[in-house]
Design a protein around this motif. Structure first.
Motif, PDB file in Angstrom:
ATOM      1  N   HIS A 128     136.310  71.330  70.635  1.00 41.37           N
ATOM      2  CA  HIS A 128     135.028  72.038  70.654  1.00 41.37           C
ATOM      3  C   HIS A 128     134.112  71.483  71.744  1.00 41.37           C
ATOM      4  N   ALA A 133     132.066  74.865  73.462  1.00 39.75           N
ATOM      5  CA  ALA A 133     132.230  76.111  72.705  1.00 39.75           C
ATOM      6  C   ALA A 133     131.087  76.365  71.741  1.00 39.75           C
ATOM      7  N   ALA A 135     132.080  78.246  69.082  1.00 40.34           N
ATOM      8  CA  ALA A 135     132.920  78.244  67.885  1.00 40.34           C
ATOM      9  C   ALA A 135     134.324  77.791  68.268  1.00 40.34           C
ATOM     10  N   THR A 136     134.917  76.955  67.431  1.00 39.28           N
ATOM     11  CA  THR A 136     136.299  76.522  67.611  1.00 39.28           C
ATOM     12  C   THR A 136     137.024  76.698  66.289  1.00 39.28           C
ATOM     13  N   TYR A 207     136.425  75.965  60.822  1.00 45.55           N
ATOM     14  CA  TYR A 207     135.663  76.363  61.995  1.00 45.55           C
ATOM     15  C   TYR A 207     134.639  75.288  62.348  1.00 45.55           C
ATOM     16  N   ILE A 232     133.272  85.360  63.320  1.00 46.28           N
ATOM     17  CA  ILE A 232     134.110  84.822  64.402  1.00 46.28           C
ATOM     18  C   ILE A 232     134.490  85.914  65.406  1.00 46.28           C
ATOM     19  N   LEU A 235     131.507  86.563  67.659  1.00 49.68           N
ATOM     20  CA  LEU A 235     131.310  85.505  68.654  1.00 49.68           C
ATOM     21  C   LEU A 235     132.342  85.601  69.772  1.00 49.68           C
ATOM     22  N   VAL A 236     133.569  85.946  69.418  1.00 44.87           N
ATOM     23  CA  VAL A 236     134.613  86.102  70.434  1.00 44.87           C
ATOM     24  C   VAL A 236     134.271  87.252  71.371  1.00 44.87           C
ATOM     25  N   GLN A 239     131.318  86.548  73.985  1.00 45.68           N
ATOM     26  CA  GLN A 239     131.483  85.664  75.139  1.00 45.68           C
ATOM     27  C   GLN A 239     131.828  86.425  76.410  1.00 45.68           C
ATOM     28  N   CYS A 296     134.475  80.679  73.123  1.00 45.71           N
ATOM     29  CA  CYS A 296     135.100  80.335  71.853  1.00 45.71           C
ATOM     30  C   CYS A 296     136.443  79.662  72.145  1.00 45.71           C
TER      31      CYS A 296
END
Length: 455
Positions: A128, A133, A135-136, A207, A232, A235-236, A239, A296
């Motif tokens: 992360h 990031a 989110a990871t 997460y 999630i 967020l993906v 980006q 992410c």
């Protein structure tokens, strides 16, 4: 970097039927010597995260977790229980926990309460930080018993679609989105040339999240209910949305994020970015602007790591219960919380074993259980306070607390619920016997779920 731990111990009760009771929520069911949720707390503790919020559905479930933390938990985490709404999903649960989170925490380590893993949280945190990031996600190869149903000419049933380019997470889609994913056009794929879409990976639902940005998203998007299916993926997608010149940065990007998912073009735009239209170029497109928001990332568990979620009775509870009792390569006896005996099993010292009875390798037997004479137990987990009569054979089973198995019964590949009774001479194969159900003497049952009609 200050990290706040959050355990989401809510949801999934329907899949466990009457094994879940008022006094024992799903995440409180035993897995070896400890409740399922204990394993999630161990992951946080071993990762150096001691300040934890545990979110439960409703006040009653929260009170049961609080009682266990007072009376039965001996770990090193400082756990505060938070009661979410009775119907809360994972994003709802995290939203409920936000007001209690340490305001100094920069990062949230959010873990599903049914995750059992030896993947080091510190490694996920390192991914992360290294990737900068927002989110990871922890991803792992599926266990052999948790494979995707593949049929020629049809989309994989139960698959989760994950698009990766090295450790960058570029696509998250559920089975319901499969038609859209299959319509991805080749010219659009050319924009991210090293994208690989996987259906063989488990989203472990661990997460690491940027607290400020996720809080803003949860506040701005109250209709988001699930972390895996809503937050999630959003967020993906975000980006790849280039910000306009003079943008205030990632925080503003969360607030202004609007996605159209009503068409295939909308999905392409969300996943792969938008090429800028230029006047006088005959409607052509220029090179897409690079994303300016935080990426992410994905942390892929090593091949020899153990990672599984106990989200079903069969196969998950049955298989994970056996694997944490087994010393075979790829299994997880080291996660049991106790030292294995010289017989390669785990038997509490208080267990009473009758003459000529054998408890083989890969077994767990909890406190206060009694066996009659000439019993044979192989690759099975037996809970606390059970009574097992003489001549009983248990193979590949999970027998929950205070169940009774009378003389001469044979049980194979089955889950026996708490306080259930298996009558003398009965034979069960690949069955689920729910709480307090009584199987009659001499019954021969195959591949059935047995429950009390009054429940």
């Amino acid at each position: 970097m200050s990290v706040q731990g959050v355990v989401l111990a809510c949801g999934g009760e329907r899949r466990f039927g009457d094994l879940v009771t008022q006094d024992r929520p799903r995440h409180m069911l035993d897995l070896g010597f400890n409740p399922i949720v204990w394993h999630a707390l161990q992951t946080l503790e071993h990762g150096g995260v001691k300040d934890v919020r545990l979110v439960a559905r409703g006040d009653h479930a929260a009170s049961r977790f609080e009682a266990w933390l007072r009376e039965g938990y001996d770990g090193g985490c400082d756990v505060q229980v938070v009661a979410a709404a009775d119907d809360a999903d994972t994003a709802d649960a995290l939203r409920a926990a936000m007001p209690t989170v340490n305001p100094d925490a920069q990062v949230l380590a959010v873990i599903s309460g049914d995750l059992v893993t030896d993947v080091r949280l510190s490694d996920v945190l390192a991914t992360h930080v290294r990737g900068g990031a927002v989110a990871t996600c922890l991803l792992a190869k599926r266990r052999a018993w948790n494979g995707v149903d593949m049929k020629v000419g049809r989309p994989p049933k139960g698959a989760h679609y994950v698009g990766l380019a090295n450790d960058k997470l570029l696509l998250m889609a559920d089975e319901e989105d499969v038609d859209k994913v299959l319509k991805l056009r080749r010219p659009m794929l050319g924009r991210v040339r090293d994208l690989v879409v996987h259906t063989d990976l488990l989203d472990a639902q661990l997460y690491v999240l940027d607290r400020a940005q996720v809080k803003t998203m949860l506040d701005d998007k109250p209709r988001m209910t699930s972390l895996q299916l809503d937050v999630i993926p959003a967020l993906v997608r975000r980006q790849f949305r280039a910000q306009p010149a003079g943008s205030a940065g990632p925080e503003q990007a969360v607030q202004s994020h609007v996605t159209s998912e009503t068409s295939d073009d909308g999905l392409m735009e969300a996943v792969f970015g938008v090429a800028n239209q230029g006047a006088g170029h005959g409607g052509g497109t220029s090179t897409p602007s690079p994303p300016t928001t935080q990426p992410c990332c994905a942390h892929l568990a090593p091949d020899d790591a153990y990672c599984a979620r106990v989200d079903t009775v069969v196969p998950a509870l049955l298989e994970v219960s056996r694997e944490i009792a087994s010393s075979q390569p790829g299994d997880a006896a080291h996660l049991n919380g106790r030292k294995m005996s010289k017989y390669e099993n785990f038997v509490d010292p208080s267990v009473v074993i009758g003459g000529k009875s054998t408890i083989g390798p890969g077994c767990v037997v909890n406190a206060g259980t009694q066996f009659g004479e000439k019993c044979s137990v192989k690759r099975s987990v037996v809970g606390a306070g059970c009574h097992v009569g003489s001549g009983v054979k248990l193979v590949n089973c999970v027998v929950m607390n205070r169940a009774t198995i009378e003389d001469g019964a044979t049980v194979q590949g089955s889950v026996i619920g708490p306080r259930a009774v298996i009558g003398a001479g009965a034979s069960l194969r690949e069955c689920l016997v729910e709480a307090e159900f009584e199987v009659e003497e001499g019954d021969d049952v195959r591949s059935e779920t047995l429950r009390n009609k009054s429940r």
